[in-house]
Each structure stands twice: as C-alpha cells, then as structure tokens.
Scaffold this motif. Structure first.
Motif, short mmCIF file in Angstrom:
data_model
loop_
_atom_site.label_atom_id
_atom_site.label_comp_id
_atom_site.label_asym_id
_atom_site.label_seq_id
_atom_site.Cartn_x
_atom_site.Cartn_y
_atom_site.Cartn_z
N THR A 96 -52.34 -7.66 -30.68
CA THR A 96 -52.32 -8.05 -29.02
C THR A 96 -52.92 -9.49 -29.01
N ASP A 232 -46.57 -10.08 -30.85
CA ASP A 232 -47.35 -9.60 -29.84
C ASP A 232 -46.59 -8.47 -29.10
N GLU A 234 -47.38 -6.42 -26.68
CA GLU A 234 -47.34 -6.02 -25.21
C GLU A 234 -46.30 -7.31 -24.74
N ARG A 235 -46.25 -8.52 -25.07
CA ARG A 235 -45.29 -9.38 -24.62
C ARG A 235 -44.07 -9.57 -25.16
#
Length: 392
Positions: A96, A232, A234-235
């Motif tokens: 992250t 990443d 999350e993104r």
C-alpha cells in the motif's frame, strides 16, 4: 622391532576410527538438510507457523494481492513444478502506498529483548549480533503476490529448525537488495531459497486458488536493485519503492513496466530487458524534435489563391468585372514575380521616388474650332484646387 610391530597394528585401527568419525560428522551435518527437505508445509498469510522466532511485526491485514483464480491465464506447462521469478520482476510484490507492510523497528526490539534468540537469528542470516538492526533496516517490507516456496527457520528450545514451506499470496515479508525474501513478518523467521521440493505433496490446509503449478520460487536479481516496482493493492497502480524504505519514499515509476499492475504474475509475462541493461527513459524537452508551429490565422489568402495579374480597372467599371477577384484591404501575401517591382496600393503614396509632374493632356477643342494646347505650369505655381476646377 617391537615398536614397528605396534605401529603396524595401531595404524589400521586409527585409520578405521578416523573414517568412522568422518562418516558420523557427514551424517550429522547432512541430517538437517534431509529433515528440511522431507516435508513442505502450507502456511496461510496470517498463520505464524511452528516455532516462531518472535511475535508478529506485520501491518494491518489486507486482502491477498494475487490474481483471482477465475481471471488467471492458462496454467503454464511444467508438470506441477514451481515457476521461477527474479526478485526484480515488476509486480512480484505488492503493498500500500506510503504504508509499511512490516514494522521494522518493532522486529528489532523483539529480537533485542531476548539475546539468545537474537544471537540465533544473527547466525541464521550470517551477520554478527550487533549487526542485526542494520541488517533489518536494509530490508524492504512488501507483500507476496503469488504463493511462494521458501525455506523457513524457526526457534525451539534454544535451537534453530529448518523446514520448507509455501507462503500464501498476501504474506508480509522483508526482502533484501536483490529482491530475495529474508524475513517473514508474522513470526520473525529468517527465510532462505528453497532448493528442490515437492509442492504438490505439501501438508496443511489448502487455501482457495492454491495450485502447485503456480507456486513461485524467487531467485536473487543479478545485481542490486535500487527500487522495487510493486503493485498498489488498494489503487491497482504501480509503485516504485526504494530499497530499504518502508513506504515513505513511494512514488510512481519513471518507466512503467510493459504490462499492467493487474497482470497475472504466475502466467506468461512480456519480455523484460536483460538484467544489467538500462531502462529506456522518456526524452527530455530539449531532446524532443521540434514540431512545426501551427499556422496563425490571418486575413491573407492561402497560397495559390492569388488573383491573376491584371491592369488597372477601367473608369466606370466595377472592381472584379475583368474576371479577377478584388483584393480586400490587408491582403498583401500574394507572391510577386521575380524581378518585377512591387506595385504599391492605390491609396498609398510613393515614398521612394518624387511625385512626377502631370502628363500632358489631349487637346480640348475650343468653341472656335481651333485646337488649343494645355499650358503646363511649374509645380510651385499650380493652384491647390486646380484639379477640381478642371473637373468643373
């Protein structure tokens, strides 16, 4: 004479004892290797496993960043053997942005609290006890994006144990400067490359999506890696994490990988540049080729739209009656033939030559029928309204 006989009798005995001692040492030193290769333990991401060195230093649990089984590419051929990936492969690890996957300082404090464990840890990673903090701070916390085969080391009753294990995708680890996993954060166990192992015969509870043919063995990069290109989670974007950084230096990579961050890392990947070659960089502004400037709109005519050459318009005839389009004010970009003088506009006086005298006029018939000639006055004696008087 007797001493010679004694020497002949004792020499074979000593030789036999030496051979037995050597065989016993060889058997003793090879026993841990056979024990480590005997079984493969399947370890879920949050499972500390047997004989942990310390407590957990892993960050908050996150979803396993591997590719969902339903969206995977076809399994690569290999008969169930693990795949090989280099530690510098983009997308091999996840994380992250700006968030560490492991707390390195917590790991240092837990080892320092028990000097015996710290000394055993130092021996396993081949550093001195005083160098353990520096060793851990040089590692990079990340998450595995594929089920990974490793050799783990536990600590039990003052001794170090070794065993093969498959760590589930999503497990928090610390990797070294060549992208090789060295510490598992959930238990503080040192990690080493696994060697040959039968993953299909792994023991333990299997998780959804586990496939021996998609298990990864990580090899060290050919040269030190300045930064790891990770995903990443999350993104679903790329992150360039400097080696030895916990996330504070995360940024977007200068040159993105040739595939997207959602690519199945256990499937076929596009060819990457050979190890040691420089990645292509985008050209600087000063190195880019000059682009032609866009034409500025103006009132001038485009090339090829100039009127043909024509004489002055006869009196009393409107402009454009001869077939040539009339020029509008400001249209001055029509090309002039080479060597031909530039004709000034009718409403502009000539500035490069003196104004000539009026040309002689045709004789005007008089009332008497006698021809008269016009009298040319000097320029300084001409009346100001002479032209108007003549027109009257």
């Amino acid at each position: 004479m007797h001493s010679r006989i004694r020497l002949r009798r004792t020499a074979p005995a000593l030789l036999s004892a030496g051979l037995l001692l050597a065989a016993g040492c060889a058997q003793e030193t090879s026993r841990p290797a056979r024990t480590a290769a005997a079984d493969v333990l399947l370890q879920a991401a949050a499972d500390p496993g047997p004989s942990p060195f310390t407590g957990s230093s892993a960050g908050a649990p996150v979803a396993a960043p591997g590719t969902h089984p339903d969206s995977r590419s076809p399994a690569p051929p290999g008969g169930g053997k693990p795949l090989t990936r280099t530690g510098s492969t983009p997308g091999l690890y996840g994380g992250t942005r700006a968030v560490p996957s492991c707390d390195v300082e917590t790991q240092i404090r837990m080892l320092a609290a028990d000097p015996a464990r710290e000394a055993a840890f130092a021996r396993t990673v081949s550093v001195g006890p005083a160098r353990v903090p520096a060793f851990l701070r040089a590692l990079t916390p990340v998450l595995l994006r594929a089920d990974t085969l490793v050799t783990g080391h536990g600590y039990r009753a003052g001794s170090v144990t070794a065993f093969r294990s498959v760590l589930q995708a999503g497990t928090a680890v610390m990797v070294d400067g060549r992208g090789l996993p060295r510490v598992r954060c959930a238990c503080g166990n040192p990690l080493d490359p696994p060697g040959v192992a039968d993953v299909a015969a792994g023991k333990g509870e299997r998780w959804a999506g586990f496939d021996p043919a998609r298990t990864v063995v990580i090899e060290p990069a050919a040269r030190p890696v300045a930064e790891l290109v990770i995903v990443d989670v999350e993104r679903r974007a790329w992150i360039a994490r400097p080696s030895g950084d916990e996330g504070a230096g995360d940024r977007a990579p200068a040159v993105p990988p040739p595939y997207g961050p959602g690519t199945d890392i256990t499937g076929p990947l596009p060819e990457l540049p050979p190890a040691g070659t420089k990645e292509p960089r985008p050209p600087k502004r000063s190195e880019r080729p000059e682009e032609p400037a866009e034409p500025t709109p103006s009132r001038s005519r485009p090339p090829g739209d100039c009127p043909p050459s024509a004489g002055p318009t006869p009196p009393g005839e409107p402009a454009g009656a001869t077939g040539a389009p009339a020029r509008s004010p400001g249209e001055t970009n029509c090309p002039t033939p080479t060597g031909a003088p530039t004709e000034p506009r009718p409403d502009e006086p000539r500035s490069d030559e003196p104004e000539p005298d009026e040309p002689p006029r045709d004789p005007v018939p008089s009332m008497t029928g006698e021809p008269q000639t016009s009298i040319r006055l000097p320029r300084h004696e001409r009346p100001v309204d002479g032209g108007a008087a003549r027109r009257r």
